[in-house]
Enzyme design. Structure first.
Site, PDB file in Angstrom:
ATOM      1  N   ASP A  88     -10.620  24.505   9.256  1.00  0.00           N
ATOM      2  CA  ASP A  88     -11.223  23.852   8.095  1.00  0.00           C
ATOM      3  C   ASP A  88     -11.267  22.352   8.366  1.00  0.00           C
ATOM      4  OD1 ASP A  88     -11.522  26.209   6.578  1.00  0.00           O
ATOM      5  OD2 ASP A  88      -9.410  26.112   6.008  1.00  0.00           O
ATOM      6  N   LYS A  90     -10.034  31.116  12.804  1.00  0.00           N
ATOM      7  CA  LYS A  90     -10.523  31.525  11.485  1.00  0.00           C
ATOM      8  C   LYS A  90     -11.419  30.410  10.961  1.00  0.00           C
ATOM      9  CE  LYS A  90      -7.869  31.316   7.664  1.00  0.00           C
ATOM     10  NZ  LYS A  90      -8.564  30.799   6.504  1.00  0.00           N
ATOM     11  N   LEU A 107     -14.451  34.158   4.309  1.00  0.00           N
ATOM     12  CA  LEU A 107     -15.183  33.773   3.098  1.00  0.00           C
ATOM     13  C   LEU A 107     -14.498  34.365   1.875  1.00  0.00           C
ATOM     14  CD1 LEU A 107     -18.797  34.247   4.463  1.00  0.00           C
ATOM     15  CD2 LEU A 107     -17.327  32.252   4.543  1.00  0.00           C
ATOM     16  N   LYS A 108     -13.379  35.028   2.088  1.00  0.00           N
ATOM     17  CA  LYS A 108     -12.683  35.732   1.007  1.00  0.00           C
ATOM     18  C   LYS A 108     -13.686  36.453   0.107  1.00  0.00           C
ATOM     19  CE  LYS A 108      -8.336  33.377   1.206  1.00  0.00           C
ATOM     20  NZ  LYS A 108      -8.702  32.376   2.246  1.00  0.00           N
ATOM     21  N   GLN A 137       1.116  23.879   2.893  1.00  0.00           N
ATOM     22  CA  GLN A 137       1.330  24.809   1.777  1.00  0.00           C
ATOM     23  C   GLN A 137       2.788  25.217   1.611  1.00  0.00           C
ATOM     24  OE1 GLN A 137      -1.838  27.816   0.715  1.00  0.00           O
ATOM     25  NE2 GLN A 137      -2.625  27.194   2.696  1.00  0.00           N
ATOM     26  N   LYS A 145       7.234  27.205   7.074  1.00  0.00           N
ATOM     27  CA  LYS A 145       7.450  26.605   8.402  1.00  0.00           C
ATOM     28  C   LYS A 145       7.005  27.587   9.494  1.00  0.00           C
ATOM     29  CE  LYS A 145      11.849  25.693   7.904  1.00  0.00           C
ATOM     30  NZ  LYS A 145      12.043  26.186   6.518  1.00  0.00           N
ATOM     31  N   GLY A 150      -3.476  25.931   9.992  1.00  0.00           N
ATOM     32  CA  GLY A 150      -4.591  24.999   9.949  1.00  0.00           C
ATOM     33  C   GLY A 150      -4.147  23.587  10.250  1.00  0.00           C
ATOM     34  N   ARG A 151      -4.030  22.794   9.167  1.00  0.00           N
ATOM     35  CA  ARG A 151      -3.781  21.356   9.313  1.00  0.00           C
ATOM     36  C   ARG A 151      -2.583  21.009  10.198  1.00  0.00           C
ATOM     37  NH1 ARG A 151      -3.926  20.341   2.940  1.00  0.00           N
ATOM     38  NH2 ARG A 151      -3.619  22.603   2.965  1.00  0.00           N
TER      39      ARG A 151
END
Lengths: 207, 207
Positions: free
Chosen positions: A9, A32, A58-59, A168, A171, A186-187
């Protein structure tokens, strides 16, 4: 290879080249891709899909007819797997979606729980049953709720992939220790100056 | 103007020009665009948004952080409203999404029920409460289940928009007679050789 699926993302000022560079440079099998990247640059899906096993996140949570059209477009772009929500139910939704996935050779993952506090986990067993019925390759369950992953692991024999690591709250290794097969990161990786070092933490997850 | 929102999901062989022609030629104020059109041609969202009040129907069902990024992209493209699922819950999801919608000046609609048989309607009241909490402009409730629309109408004072007319089973005016404000009509209009005649049926809905 690490048991990690990298979530691409993009931050606001980044585009497809950012995602491609990450996908290409990291020693992971799977990535993803979600709406943030697709809306920023829709041709990116095709490019990423050529490099890695790409999961379109896209859930999906629509009627069968619409999910089917969307899956056709995603398969054309070369993605290998799609994520849909279990909560939409069987008749008129996942029944059609699972048939279409089979027809197109797409792997199907169902969201059975989510990372955030407001998500209602009261239908977890029902959602796992739906995942069997839909012949899903795996389910999505949150790293932020290890007790959910443990429950899913008891009832679900196939893949568990698990988001929620990093900002979020979970760990690295939290979900794998609880029973997940892959963590979706992700991040914590994509914003890191040393993403390889984050990945290395996964060498010792299983002790 | 007719109480109709035209849903612009293209058949497999059609693209943006098909959608633009329909949006331009019909006497309706609003159109709805979903993933089938966005994946076929993502630039289309901007073009359609210039012509009509455009509702982006991605049925958002993600964590707040992701829904917020997606809404930013949609607002940049010029859409006026977004549809999200009520079932994702408040904390960590709709709380953030509703704040972001307000910040961006986007109208927010929440899905409180769906057209297909497999959807579980047991949380309808909870979803309506969430829609108030999120300061939604309206809710999405199915024309195929008039009893659901009647229930929603009793508890919800703002807009009800209603899909399911045509191939999904409901007839024009079914939802409006049950209490909806707009019917969302796709194939019955977009595949018709005489779409104006379908629209004319709406002149007498409330009569």
């Amino acid at each position: 290879m690490y048991p990690v699926i990298v979530s691409l993302d993009p931050p606001k000022d980044k585009d497809c080249s950012w995602a491609l560079e990450i996908a290409q440079s990291l020693p992971v099998e799977r990535v993803k891709v979600g709406l943030p990247l697709i809306l920023a640059d829709p041709t990116c899906l095709q490019l990423i899909s050529r490099l890695r096993y790409t999961i379109a996140d896209l859930k999906l949570a629509d009627v069968g007819h619409i999910m089917s059209i969307v899956m056709e477009r995603l398969a054309e772009a070369g993605v290998r797997a799609v994520i849909a929500h279990a909560f939409v139910g069987w008749e008129g939704a996942l029944k059609e979606a699972s048939l279409k996935a089979k027809e197109l050779g797409l792997d199907l993952y169902l969201v059975v729980s989510m990372t955030h506090k407001g998500f209602d986990d009261s239908k977890l067993y029902e959602f796992i049953n739906l995942a069997y019925k839909a012949n899903a390759k795996g389910v999505v369950a949150p790293a932020t709720k290890p007790w959910v992953i443990k429950t899913v692991r008891r009832w679900w024999s196939r893949e568990i992939i698990s988001p929620g690591v990093g900002p979020q709250g979970a760990k690295p290794c939290d979900a794998i220790k609880a029973g997940a097969d892959y963590e979706i990161v992700g991040r914590l990786i994509t914003m890191s100056e040393k993403p390889e070092e984050v990945l290395k933490q996964y060498e010792k997850c299983k002790g």
